[in-house]
Scaffold this active site. Structure first.
Site, PDB file in Angstrom:
ATOM      1  N   HIS A  46       0.835  -1.213   0.000  1.00 37.99           N
ATOM      2  CA  HIS A  46       0.000   0.000   0.000  1.00 37.99           C
ATOM      3  C   HIS A  46       0.875   1.271   0.000  1.00 37.99           C
ATOM      4  O   HIS A  46       1.007   1.908  -1.025  1.00 37.99           O
ATOM      5  CB  HIS A  46      -0.995   0.052   1.161  1.00 37.99           C
ATOM      6  CG  HIS A  46      -1.854  -1.160   1.277  1.00 37.99           C
ATOM      7  ND1 HIS A  46      -2.714  -1.547   0.278  1.00 37.99           N
ATOM      8  CD2 HIS A  46      -1.983  -2.104   2.264  1.00 37.99           C
ATOM      9  CE1 HIS A  46      -3.347  -2.659   0.644  1.00 37.99           C
ATOM     10  NE2 HIS A  46      -2.921  -3.019   1.837  1.00 37.99           N
ATOM     11  N   ASP A  97      -5.325  -8.034  -2.244  1.00 42.22           N
ATOM     12  CA  ASP A  97      -5.213  -7.988  -0.786  1.00 42.22           C
ATOM     13  C   ASP A  97      -6.507  -8.477  -0.154  1.00 42.22           C
ATOM     14  O   ASP A  97      -6.554  -9.525   0.473  1.00 42.22           O
ATOM     15  CB  ASP A  97      -4.870  -6.566  -0.351  1.00 42.22           C
ATOM     16  CG  ASP A  97      -4.556  -6.478   1.128  1.00 42.22           C
ATOM     17  OD1 ASP A  97      -4.290  -7.522   1.743  1.00 42.22           O
ATOM     18  OD2 ASP A  97      -4.587  -5.366   1.674  1.00 42.22           O
TER      19      ASP A  97
HETATM   20 ZN   LIG Z   1      -3.334  -4.560   3.292  1.00 40.45          ZN
END
Ligand SMILES: [Zn+2]
Length: 228
Positions: A46, A97
């Site tokens: 991220h 994710d």
């Molecule tokens: Zn994550």
């Protein structure tokens, strides 16, 4: 001591950054670089909310940023400062994710379009002499190899990870060279994937996972258990 890759999810949401600031006086990426020798082994997943100084730290360390554009969009996380990261020589890969949707081409498409929408321009990331599809694919491939700790590409000693596109797919009609990658990523969607080999093992043939039936049965059973 093992020398494998190190993955850490970091600075995904503003609240996480605020909590880290309240706890340590530093932002997550800032804190990490102050306390760990971050190098090419690291994958920062991220890293959505980073300052220009943190972008310089990440790019300079050789770490790869693991972007999950579908998940980050689904959760309303925000957008990674991709242009600044690339300008600083930063590396990236993409991955799923939350698993709300697993589609490598969609990850790259959303990554590119997110930047175009905010920066209000086309081809805002790739160099002028390369097609956007080729550049995105090549960069993400190398970043993924680094994140996995393996060599990327077709080479002796590298894992035999192969992907075959369907040349008869209507979205690929009349396309060749790098424009094939452009169409595969931006127009064809996953129906254009004909075969997939992972580590020399055939997994997908004629657009169908070899264990599709068993996988779907297990998936339905798992959902039934969860939703019961
Ligand atoms: Zn994550």
């Amino acid at each position: 001591m093992t020398r494998g890759p190190i993955h850490i999810h970091i600075a995904e949401q503003v609240r996480e950054v605020e909590a880290c600031l309240a706890w340590s006086g530093q932002r997550p990426v800032q804190w990490l670089y102050a306390h760990a020798a971050v190098d090419e082994r690291w994958c920062l997943v991220h890293a959505t909310h980073v300052t220009p100084e943190e972008v310089r730290l990440m790019a300079g360390s050789g770490a790869v940023v693991g972007l999950c554009p579908i998940t980050e969009a689904n959760l309303g996380d925000g957008l990674f400062p991709m242009r600044e990261h690339i300008a600083a020589g930063g590396r990236f890969g993409v991955g799923s994710d939350s698993n709300v949707l697993i589609d490598a081409a969609e990850e790259l498409r959303l990554l590119e379009y997110g930047q175009r929408l905010t920066l209000r321009g086309r081809n805002v990331l790739s160099p002028a002499n390369l097609s956007t599809g080729r550049w995105l694919y090549q960069q993400a491939l190398e970043g993924a190899g680094q994140a996995l700790g393996v060599r990327a590409g077709l080479a002796v000693g590298a894992p035999a990870d192969l992907l075959e596109l369907d040349p008869d797919h209507v979205s690929l009609h009349g396309r060749s060279g790098d424009s094939l990658l452009d169409s595969a990523l931006f127009a064809a969607r996953n129906g254009a994937v004909r075969a997939v080999w992972r580590n020399g093992r055939e997994l997908v043939r004629e657009g169908r996972h070899l264990n599709r039936d068993a996988i779907q049965t297990r998936y339905r059973a798992a959902l039934d258990r969860i939703l019961a």
